[in-house]
Scaffold this active site. Structure first.
Site, PDB file in Angstrom:
ATOM      1  N   GLU B  65       0.810  -1.222   0.000  1.00 26.64           N
ATOM      2  CA  GLU B  65       0.000   0.000   0.000  1.00 26.64           C
ATOM      3  C   GLU B  65       0.840   1.268   0.000  1.00 26.64           C
ATOM      4  OE1 GLU B  65      -0.533  -2.584   2.026  1.00 26.64           O
ATOM      5  OE2 GLU B  65      -2.631  -3.197   1.877  1.00 26.64           O
ATOM      6  N   HIS B 134     -11.125  -4.846  10.745  1.00 28.48           N
ATOM      7  CA  HIS B 134     -11.835  -4.846   9.456  1.00 28.48           C
ATOM      8  C   HIS B 134     -13.224  -4.216   9.568  1.00 28.48           C
ATOM      9  CE1 HIS B 134      -8.836  -8.001   8.676  1.00 28.48           C
ATOM     10  NE2 HIS B 134      -9.075  -7.874   7.403  1.00 28.48           N
TER      11      HIS B 134
END
Lengths: 328, 339
Positions: B65, B134
């Site tokens: 990322e 998450h």
């Protein structure tokens, strides 16, 4: 196989236990999500990443473990946790969200934490690698003789955390073994589309440490390579990087259509199921007969059923218990 | 303006359609991120794009990322309009430097000479037992950082129009879609997740709130999936004779302060529903706005229904208790109007 029979039997038993656990979790995961799959519903809600097929990477290190050794694992953690000996009842209870679980229902399947044995995992890719470095620092400072094992997928080897951790561990000659579980796919992205070189083990040379490739998904091969790397770490000679070619037999998560892997790939993979192959080999080499393997299955299946029964009989946490444990 | 339509889409398909339409007219637009190509995005936001535009413009990345979000910054300041996906907002930790020290600040540092027209898409939200790595929304965190626009659609119509606006915007735009509002086949069926979406390209302006429901007794300011919960709560409250007005902010940055103040001046009561953590976040900002702009109109202290300051727990009863719910909204409003 120049390996003590007890170790071979132990590895087989552990593989059977892991596979059965994953099969039963899979069954119960889907049991009440039908007819329409709803990820939030059922006895086990949320994402579920199962490790069927990856047992060899976990059981191969098991005979070399010492009490107090630390392991960090991934979002797909069950096989490693079971191989390290994390309490199966409490682990099952955590996965079912119960008060008796490892984290009293706060963490769930991707966030299993155990003090004894010293196990942790994370839903974030590469997150356990620096933690393993720190565990090794602590062992070195405290002179415990322990080592740290850091499991990660081949996809994680493209994270900064991988390179930074390898450099730190090599620089400070820390007792860590980095274990790359190469199951060929980071969700849908094949390794050839994510990684500039074929083998992550070659990346070890950039940090001046040994890098070893285990090309087959075989517990004996893992046993030998991990034994050497763990001994090396324990002797104070520093870290190693191991890459093991393994197979994720099922989807990335349960419910994954798995359309990105070809039928041919999946057929080949299922044909080389490591549990079947290892069982066959143990018969051929006279280590465990089919009858002995059947007895092991019966025993391990019972262990798994007991853990699941424990979980299902356990109460859910009180809703307000959500407020507990934010601070020490 | 757009024509009315009977065609209904889920929010997920509306996002993908918006991206596709901009890619078709602007060759500088491209998409990259984990599983955005062959898979079509884990949440379907890039569904069908690889087939339409090929792997040069719809790029599956490694799990890197910092690398690919930083690369989006570089591409954006050199003539492209990248759409880059951070799979779950919770993963921001591995790449935050590129987002907040780079993407968000280059335009300012350059004295306005360099523009960073990038869209950072990301999935947010809980409610399906995915636990604390998450399930977060974290929009307050990104809204706190100067230099990023922060968009959170709640309807399929807005999702497409806001996406097209985000792509055309010359600033970095954080485009946060709530998993529970997308209309995914594998999530619980949410009737609000599907709505009319015109086939042609259109924009929804970033920074303009929407009155999702008109009312007279209390203003509920919210965003994302909580808009749906507020609508359900308002229907229940109506049966009790309480008329709730719902303001869907649609973006946190820019924040439509005028819409908040105008509604509170009308209803005299304010409830903020925020799936993000309660302290130091959106709910405090909205209440400050109302107090400063409509102090003399308030008949009751503003109230908030938010996620308490705890990591989002895994187990179903813990998570259900933690996240804002229809029941909590109804109870909070009922107490406010009876007080």
């Amino acid at each position: 196989m120049d390996i003590p029979k007890a170790h071979l039997v132990d590895m087989y038993e552990t593989m059977v236990r892991i596979r059965r656990f994953e099969e039963r979790i899979r069954e119960l995961y889907f049991a009440d999500k039908l007819p329409a799959f709803d990820i939030a519903a059922g006895l086990i809600p949320g994402e579920m990443h199962l490790a069927a097929g990856q047992e060899p990477v976990a059981v191969g290190m098991r005979p070399h473990l010492h009490p107090g050794d630390a392991i960090t694992a991934t979002h797909r953690p069950h096989h490693v946790a079971i191989a390290q000996g994390v309490d199966l009842n409490k682990m099952a209870a955590e996965i079912f969200g119960r008060e008796t679980g490892l984290g009293h229902g706060k963490g769930g399947h991707m966030h299993l934490f155990s003090v004894e044995p010293n196990f942790g995992c994370s839903g974030i890719i590469g997150e356990g690698m620096p933690v393993a470095v720190g565990a090794a620092m602590a062992f070195k400072a405290r002179g415990t003789g322990n080592i740290a094992l850091s499991y990660f997928g081949e996809g994680a080897a493209n994270q900064g955390a991988f390179h930074e951790s390898l450099n730190l561990a090599a620089l400070w000659k820390l007792p860590v073994v980095f274990i790359c579980e190469d199951n060929a796919y980071a969700i849908s992205v094949p390794k050839a589309s994510s990684t500039a070189i074929p083998d992550n083990s070659d990346r070890a040379s950039a940090y001046g440490i040994p890098g070893v490739l285990v090309p087959e998904n075989d517990p004996v091969a893992v046993y030998e390579v991990m034994g050497a790397a763990m001994d090396r770490a324990r002797r104070g000679d520093g870290p190693s990087l191991i890459e093991i070619k393994t197979d994720r037999l099922w989807g990335h998560f349960e419910g994954d259509a798995d359309a990105y892997r070809s039928d041919e790939f999946k057929e080949d993979m299922n044909d080389r199921d490591p549990l079947v192959a290892f069982g066959k080999r143990l018969v051929e080499e006279g280590v465990l007969s089919e009858a002995e393997q059947a007895a092991i299955k019966e025993k391990e299946y019972a262990t798994v059923e007991a853990a699941i029964a424990f979980a299902l009989a356990s109460p859910y946490p009180a809703p307000e218990a959500a407020l507990n444990h934010v601070f020490a | 303006m757009t024509t009315m339509t009977d065609r209904k889409l889920t929010m997920q398909k509306a996002i993908a359609e918006g991206i596709a339409q901009e890619m078709a007219v602007d060759p500088s637009v491209f998409v990259m991120g984990e599983d955005v190509g062959v898979y079509g995005g884990i949440f379907g936001a890039t569904e069908g794009l690889l087939d339409k535009f090929g792997p040069e413009r719809v790029i599956d990345t490694p799990i890197s990322e910092t690398g690919f979000i930083g690369a989006a910054v570089g591409a954006a300041i050199n003539g492209m309009r990248p759409i880059v996906e951070l799979m779950f907002v919770d993963f921001f930790g591995v790449c935050m430097d590129q987002i907040y020290n780079n993407m968000a600040k280059i335009h300012y540092f350059s004295g306005g000479n360099i523009k960073v027209p990038a869209v950072l898409t990301t999935a947010v939200g809980g409610g399906y037992s995915d636990a604390g790595q998450h399930s977060q929304t974290l929009w307050g965190l990104f809204a706190h950082l100067p230099g990023l626009k922060v968009v959170v659609p709640s309807s399929a119509y807005d999702a497409k129009g806001l996406m097209i606006s985000a792509i055309r915007d010359d600033n970095p735009v954080m485009y946060m879609f709530h998993k529970g509002a997308l209309g995914l086949g594998w999530m619980v069926n949410n009737p609000h997740a599907t709505g009319p979406v015109p086939e042609e390209s259109y924009t929804v302006p970033i920074g303009k709130a929407r009155v999702a429901r008109e009312g007279t007794d209390v203003t509920i300011v919210t965003v994302g999936l909580s808009v749906h919960k507020a609508l359900d709560a308002a229907a229940l409250l109506e049966a009790d004779g309480v008329s709730a007005e719902i303001i869907d902010l649609r973006s946190l940055v820019p924040l439509d302060r005028e819409a908040i103040v105008a509604s509170v001046q009308k209803t005299h009561r304010l409830l903020v529903v925020d799936e993000d953590y309660q302290s130091f976040g959106m709910s405090g900002e909205v209440i400050t706005t109302a107090v400063q702009g409509a102090f003399d109109y308030l008949d009751a202290p503003p109230v908030r229904v938010a996620t308490p300051d705890i990591p989002i727990p895994y187990s179903h009863p813990l998570e259900t208790w933690t996240l804002p719910s229809v029941d909590r909204i109804v109870a909070a409003v009922t107490e406010m109007v009876s007080g």
